[in-house]
Structures are given as structure tokens and as C-alpha cells.
Write a protein that holds these residues in place. Structure first.
Motif, PDB file in Angstrom:
ATOM      1  N   VAL A  34      -4.684   3.413   4.688  1.00  0.00           N
ATOM      2  CA  VAL A  34      -3.601   3.824   4.237  1.00  0.00           C
ATOM      3  C   VAL A  34      -3.300   3.098   2.761  1.00  0.00           C
ATOM      4  O   VAL A  34      -2.436   3.412   2.344  1.00  0.00           O
ATOM      5  CB  VAL A  34      -2.286   3.254   5.175  1.00  0.00           C
ATOM      6  N   GLU A  35      -3.971   2.144   2.453  1.00  0.00           N
ATOM      7  CA  GLU A  35      -4.119   1.519   1.174  1.00  0.00           C
ATOM      8  C   GLU A  35      -4.625   2.313   0.015  1.00  0.00           C
ATOM      9  O   GLU A  35      -4.412   2.064  -1.236  1.00  0.00           O
ATOM     10  CB  GLU A  35      -4.402   0.259   1.004  1.00  0.00           C
ATOM     11  N   TYR A  36      -5.314   3.543   0.376  1.00  0.00           N
ATOM     12  CA  TYR A  36      -6.237   4.134  -0.628  1.00  0.00           C
ATOM     13  C   TYR A  36      -5.370   5.167  -1.309  1.00  0.00           C
ATOM     14  O   TYR A  36      -4.486   5.911  -0.609  1.00  0.00           O
ATOM     15  CB  TYR A  36      -7.460   4.753   0.020  1.00  0.00           C
ATOM     16  N   SER A  37      -5.507   5.611  -2.522  1.00  0.00           N
ATOM     17  CA  SER A  37      -4.806   6.703  -3.048  1.00  0.00           C
ATOM     18  C   SER A  37      -5.420   7.837  -2.749  1.00  0.00           C
ATOM     19  O   SER A  37      -6.408   8.012  -2.250  1.00  0.00           O
ATOM     20  CB  SER A  37      -4.787   6.308  -4.612  1.00  0.00           C
ATOM     21  N   GLU A  64      -8.842   8.268  -4.449  1.00  0.00           N
ATOM     22  CA  GLU A  64      -9.777   7.467  -3.822  1.00  0.00           C
ATOM     23  C   GLU A  64     -10.428   8.171  -2.735  1.00  0.00           C
ATOM     24  O   GLU A  64     -11.608   8.320  -2.276  1.00  0.00           O
ATOM     25  CB  GLU A  64      -9.040   5.999  -3.502  1.00  0.00           C
ATOM     26  N   ALA A  69      -7.433  -0.003   6.429  1.00  0.00           N
ATOM     27  CA  ALA A  69      -7.408   0.015   5.048  1.00  0.00           C
ATOM     28  C   ALA A  69      -7.333   1.491   4.393  1.00  0.00           C
ATOM     29  O   ALA A  69      -6.872   1.312   2.996  1.00  0.00           O
ATOM     30  CB  ALA A  69      -8.559  -0.847   4.293  1.00  0.00           C
TER      31      ALA A  69
END
Length: 355
Positions: free
Chosen positions: A95-98, A101, A93
């Protein structure tokens, strides 16, 4: 703390699954072992950090590690805790964080790691400081005690010099002069009296020599043994006192008797006879040494009648410390001394010394 950790589960109760239950159970069961085994406890609580369900057990374990271990171990454990707090679950998960974040996660992981570590180091430093202050206070106490001992030794050496120079000079002259008189005196009775005076002066010089040696030394046992006499010497003491003395010694020292008790009894009788010579010359004196009814104490009494006609013939110097010294001597071995005027105008000194 275990209750608070359990309460933390309420915040994630709606997302429980088999994996979450297992990692949380391991963390909670390991938490009570943090005081004895901080490192295993920390390792057991890291999976609960990774799954983002329990944070408090790992923080408590990290706090104990910071309190107990070296800086190297603390650094390694801090890095492990930081990585566990930083790693998302599932790991993919990330790779989905900005970027914002991720930075927030780094900040949170850093605070999670630094908070208990800094607090543990603070508590540890405070304990070390307290121990050092205690050691410093103990060192200062020892130094003050040694300084007091050095002052006492110096004062004892000064007293020894004064006693040797002053007392031995005068008593030595008495010993020499009485020796000459004893050799040249034709009258037998007077020669006997002079010989008694000579023996007393010689004995005084011998005891003075022993006491001066003790004052210059520092052996308590040697100091206690100087001048120690016993009940067997009381008859000779009375015979040489130049007084009308009746002596009753109704005890025989036992094998287990403390020599200090006999010495105290002897000195009490000696001081009592000395007081009679000074204050009531010519008075009849009765000395008794008995055991109490329970045979657990020694009762020593020196009792004299009213002074005779010779009172005032000799003016002997008095220090005023005789009875006080007897009370102190008796008190050192747990005894007591009572003194006072008798109904017939005489005086009585009575000591009770424990056996």
C-alpha cells in the motif's frame, strides 16, 4: 550455478535474519536437485523470491521446468514464479508503493518469469528439432538402403533370366546330344567318356536351376547353401577332370567345421583343375589338402607341372576372373590365396583357410 547463487547472498548480507537465513538455506540446498526434481526445487526456492533475497535459484529451477514439462505445467509454474516475484515483503508494504513502483515491480516480475521460461523452451525446441532431424536422417538412410536392395533384387532377377535363357539353352543341347551319343555309341571307352560329359551337363543344369532360384529370392542362408560341396567330393572331382591328378586329402572334417570352409576348398581345387585344362593340358597335377602345423587352418594346394604336348589343341574361353574370384572367396572366410609359376615351369595355387 550453485556458486553464483551463493555469491548472490553477498548483495543482501547486511539484512540477514533468522527468517532470511532459513529460506535462503532451503533454496540453496534444493538447488542441486533441480535436474532430477525441477518442480519441488522450484517450490522450495519461491520463499527466497518472496523475501527478495535469492532470485537465481528460482530462475534456474524454472529453466529446468520449461525444459522438461508440458505447456500447462509450465504456465502454472510461471504464474507462481510471477506472483512470488511480484509480492513484496512484508505484504502490507504494497500500500505504500506508488503506481510507478508497482508497474516497475510487474515489469521485473514478468522479466524474471519469462527469461528462464523462454530460454528453457528454446533449448527444449532445439533438442526436439535435433531429434527430428536425426529421425529424418535415419529414415532417409533406410529408404536409400531399401532402394539399393530393390535395385539389387531387380538386377539379380535380370541376371537370373539371362543365365536361364542363355546358359540352359546351350548346356541343355549338350546334355541331349551326349545322351543320344551315349545310347548309340558302340565303343565302350568312348561311351564312358560321353556319359561323363552328359553327367557334367546335367549337373550343370541342376546347379544352374538352384542358382537361378536363389537369384530370384532373397534368403542369404539359401544363397550360401547353393552349390555347397565338401572335401569328400574331391576324389570324384579329380576322377572326372580328364587330367592326370593325384589327390592327397590328409584331413577329416570335424564336427565343428564351418561348411563354408569345405565349400571354399572344393571350389579352389575345382578352379585349379579348370585352369590346368585351359592353360596346361596334359600336365600332371597334384592336389593336397592338409592342416597347418598348429591345426588352426586348412592348407589347400593345386600344383601342376609344365604343359604337355596337347597345349594349344583346345582353345577354351577364359574370363580372367578365376584367381580373383578365389581370393575373394577365401577372403570372405578370413583366408588367403597365393598363386604363381613354379621353378619347373608349372603353376601353383595355394590357399590357407582358417578353421
Amino acid at each position: 550455478m550453485a556458486v553464483l547463487a551463493c555469491a548472490e547472498l553477498l548483495t543482501v548480507a547486511d539484512s540477514f535474519g533468522p527468517l532470511y537465513v532459513s529460506v535462503c538455506a532451503v533454496a540453496l540446498l534444493a538447488l542441486p536437485l533441480r535436474a532430477r526434481h525441477p518442480l519441488p526445487t522450484l517450490l522450495a526456492t519461491l520463499p527466497a523470491i518472496v523475501t527478495e533475497h535469492l532470485w537465481l535459484p528460482a530462475m534456474l529451477a524454472m529453466f529446468m521446468v520449461a525444459c522438461r514439462y508440458s505447456r500447462g505445467v509450465i504456465s502454472v509454474c510461471g504464474v507462481l514464479l510471477f506472483l512470488a516475484a511480484l509480492c513484496p515483503w512484508p505484504p502490507g508494504a504494497l500500500v505504500e508503493y506508488s503506481t510507478a513502483e508497482i508497474l516497475t515491480m510487474i515489469e521485473g516480475a514478468g522479466l524474471l518469469c519469462l527469461g528462464p521460461t523462454v530460454l528453457g523452451l528454446l533449448i527444449r525446441t532445439r533438442g526436439e528439432l535435433r531429434d527430428r532431424l536425426a529421425d529424418l536422417a535415419a529414415t532417409q538412410h533406410r529408404e536409400r538402403r531399401l532402394e539399393a536392395q530393390r535395385a539389387v533384387i531387380g538386377e539379380r532377377a535380370r541376371l537370373a533370366r539371362e543365365m536361364h535363357d542363355v546358359v540352359s539353352h546351350h548346356v541343355g543341347i549338350i546334355a541331349v546330344q551326349t545322351g543320344v551319343l551315349s545310347a548309340t555309341e558302340p565303343d565302350e571307352q568312348r561311351r564312358t567318356d560321353i556319359e561323363v560329359a552328359r553327367r557334367h551337363s546335367v549337373r550343370a543344369l541342376e546347379e544352374l536351376r538352384d542358382m537361378v532360384g536363389v537369384l530370384r529370392g532373397s534368403d542369404p542362408a539359401e544363397a550360401a547353401a547353393v552349390g555347397r560341396t565338401g572335401l569328400a567330393d574331391l576324389h570324384a572331382l579329380a576322377a572326372e577332370s580328364l587330367l592326370d591328378v593325384g589327390v592327397e586329402v590328409a584331413v577329416a572334417p570335424g564336427v565343428g567345421w564351418d561348411p563354408a570352409v569345405e565349400a571354399a576348398a572344393y571350389r579352389i581345387v575345382q578352379e585349379g583343375l579348370n585352369n590346368v585344362r585351359k592353360h596346361a593340358p596334359g600336365a600332371a597335377v597334384e592336389v593336397s589338402v592338409l592342416t597347418s602345423d598348429g591345426r588352426d587352418s586348412l592348407v589347400v594346394e593345386v600344383r601342376n607341372g609344365p604343359p604337355g604336348e596337347e597345349r594349344g589343341a583346345l582353345e577354351l574361353p577364359t574370363s580372367g576372373y578365376g584367381l580373383a574370384g578365389l581370393r575373394e572367396r577365401a577372403g570372405l572366410i578370413g583366408g588367403r590365396v597365393a598363386a604363381g609359376v613354379t621353378p619347373d615351369g608349372g603353376f601353383s595355387v595355394r590357399a590357407v583357410l582358417p578353421l
